[in-house]
Design a protein around this motif. Structure first.
Motif, short mmCIF file in Angstrom:
data_model
loop_
_atom_site.label_atom_id
_atom_site.label_comp_id
_atom_site.label_asym_id
_atom_site.label_seq_id
_atom_site.Cartn_x
_atom_site.Cartn_y
_atom_site.Cartn_z
N LEU A 62 -86.98 -55.94 -22.94
CA LEU A 62 -86.20 -54.71 -23.19
C LEU A 62 -86.05 -53.86 -22.14
O LEU A 62 -84.97 -53.31 -21.56
N PRO A 63 -87.13 -53.36 -21.27
CA PRO A 63 -86.92 -52.43 -20.20
C PRO A 63 -85.98 -53.26 -19.00
O PRO A 63 -85.14 -52.45 -18.41
N THR A 64 -86.20 -54.41 -18.81
CA THR A 64 -85.36 -55.18 -17.78
C THR A 64 -83.95 -55.26 -18.21
O THR A 64 -83.12 -55.00 -17.32
N LEU A 66 -82.52 -52.96 -20.16
CA LEU A 66 -82.03 -51.49 -19.99
C LEU A 66 -81.56 -51.47 -18.54
O LEU A 66 -80.54 -50.43 -18.20
N GLU A 67 -82.42 -51.89 -17.68
CA GLU A 67 -82.10 -51.74 -16.20
C GLU A 67 -80.74 -52.40 -15.70
O GLU A 67 -80.12 -51.79 -14.90
N ARG A 68 -80.58 -53.66 -16.34
CA ARG A 68 -79.39 -54.17 -16.24
C ARG A 68 -78.08 -53.57 -16.49
O ARG A 68 -76.99 -53.77 -15.92
N SER A 69 -78.37 -52.77 -17.88
CA SER A 69 -77.28 -52.47 -18.39
C SER A 69 -76.65 -50.95 -17.63
O SER A 69 -75.57 -50.38 -18.05
N LEU A 70 -77.86 -50.37 -17.16
CA LEU A 70 -77.50 -49.04 -16.70
C LEU A 70 -76.11 -48.92 -15.86
O LEU A 70 -75.35 -47.87 -16.03
N PRO A 71 -75.86 -49.61 -14.81
CA PRO A 71 -74.41 -49.36 -14.05
C PRO A 71 -73.30 -49.50 -14.98
O PRO A 71 -72.54 -48.55 -14.79
N PHE A 72 -73.32 -50.23 -15.64
CA PHE A 72 -72.38 -50.58 -16.68
C PHE A 72 -72.13 -49.45 -17.85
O PHE A 72 -70.94 -49.11 -18.10
N ALA A 73 -73.16 -48.84 -18.17
CA ALA A 73 -73.22 -47.86 -18.97
C ALA A 73 -72.28 -46.55 -18.64
O ALA A 73 -71.64 -45.94 -19.05
N ILE A 126 -91.86 -49.60 -15.44
CA ILE A 126 -92.07 -49.97 -16.46
C ILE A 126 -91.64 -51.71 -16.63
O ILE A 126 -92.24 -52.37 -16.98
N ALA A 127 -90.36 -51.67 -16.26
CA ALA A 127 -89.68 -53.01 -16.21
C ALA A 127 -90.62 -53.86 -15.48
O ALA A 127 -90.59 -55.29 -15.77
N ALA A 128 -90.91 -53.75 -14.33
CA ALA A 128 -91.75 -54.45 -13.41
C ALA A 128 -93.08 -55.05 -14.30
O ALA A 128 -93.51 -56.13 -14.25
#
Length: 365
Positions: A62-64, A66-73, A126-128
């Motif tokens: 899930l954190p990963t 979230l990390e990927r979707s942040l720019p597109f959000a 957290i993602a790491a």
């Protein structure tokens, strides 16, 4: 045009933009989580998971996601938020009151910078950690792939599935610019996961299709050590996969990346991916701000060209265009054709300059 700074306007635009951004981020994350769950089901198939559940593996991702979707959000939230303000004539009222685009953009800009700061200090670490935990669990439920890590002191841990069963490998160090490990201890694991037999070798070298051991000694339980001398064992590892297993940059928190990069350079590993990862993390606040600038001119014009359909097309077009451009530049960075610093910062510079030029061209200042 008024130059008066209004805290009320700042709070109003920041609050409206935050609400839309969090909603869009949640929707995108759920969609990515659903797609990732289907891919996880395909990978695992009928694999018995034991104490590890598919849901646990998915939540660790899930954190990963979230990390990927942040720019597109940020892109979609900018389009939606300013489209709503334009459709309800709130932006028209603000501009009639003498407020420029730069004044009512200040709130969303501060939101993007704050979110980027939280990404660096909270989300990316957290993602790491969770992604590292995910890889460890996947090595348990799908042990046909090797997993490993390299410590700050240069010691190496490696887990591999071979025809002999699962083997846990510990080496004191790697000879720079080679695939030779020194002062190696191997533990053959029983099906229960407990050590079954221990071996020691002065060195082991990876060749295509096999490991070569020098001065190997076996330590069977209840018996005297047996000197085996030169030995060979089959493996599925290659030098490229060995490096990937030992040094995945996505599993390292941002504060540990500089030290790991230095350590990997001393051991002879290619650190381009780690340098690129570090620069991409540090560039996130500026990237979010650049994407806000890129989407803003389109958001202000959507009311004139159509409704929700045009909004969706604009969002998909901007998102796909930026994703493609960013991936091409990152690929150039990973292959060494661009420095890691340029590969990480060039996409956001181009996006920001394009957005800024479009705003100025429209005469919105």
């Amino acid at each position: 045009m008024s130059t008066y700074f209004s805290p009320t306007l700042l709070w109003f635009t920041a609050r409206r933009y935050s609400q839309v951004l969090l909603t869009v981020l949640g929707v995108l994350t759920v969609l990515l989580l659903f797609g990732d769950g289907l891919e996880l089901l395909r990978q695992l198939g009928d694999t018995p998971l034991g104490e590890v559940s598919r849901l646990q593996l998915l939540l660790l991702r899930l954190p990963t996601l979230l990390e990927r979707s942040l720019p597109f959000a940020v892109l979609l939230a900018t389009l939606i938020a300013f489209y709503q303000l334009t459709r309800t004539h709130e932006l028209t009222a603000l501009r009639c009151a003498g407020q420029s685009i730069w004044q009512f953009m200040l709130g969303p800009a501060l939101v993007c910078l704050t979110l980027g700061g939280l990404y660096i200090t909270v989300l990316s670490p957290i993602a790491a950690v969770t992604y590292h935990r995910y890889q460890n669990l996947m090595s348990v439920v799908a042990p046909d792939q090797a997993a490993g890590s390299i410590t700050a002191s240069g010691a190496i841990w490696l887990k591999e599935r071979t025809p002999h069963g699962e083997t846990l490998i510990f080496a004191q160090r790697l000879v720079p610019q080679t695939t030779t490990l020194l002062d190696v201890t191997l533990f053959e694991l029983a099906p229960t996961g407990l050590p079954r037999e221990r071996y020691h070798a002065a060195q082991m070298t990876l060749y295509p299709g096999y490991w070569s051991f020098s001065q190997m000694t076996s330590y069977p339980r209840g018996s005297a050590p047996q000197h085996l001398g030169q030995q060979q064992r089959p493996t599925n590892l290659t030098p490229v996969t060995l490096q990937r297993r030992l040094s995945t940059p996505e599993t390292v928190p941002v504060w540990a990346l500089p030290g790991l990069i230095e350590q990997l350079q001393r051991t002879g590993f290619n650190v381009t991916a780690h340098q690129l990862r570090l620069q991409q993390i540090l560039a996130m606040p500026a990237l979010l701000l650049a994407l806000l600038l890129l989407a803003l001119p389109f958001a202000l014009r959507l009311q004139r060209f159509g409704g929700v359909g045009v909004l969706l097309l604009a969002g998909l077009g901007l998102g796909f265009g930026f994703y493609l451009f960013n991936n091409v530049i990152a690929a150039l960075g990973l292959t060494g054709q661009l420095p890691a610093l340029a590969a990480a910062w060039l996409p956001l510079v181009v996006a920001g300059l394009c957005g800024l030029s479009a705003v100025l061209w429209q005469g919105e200042d």
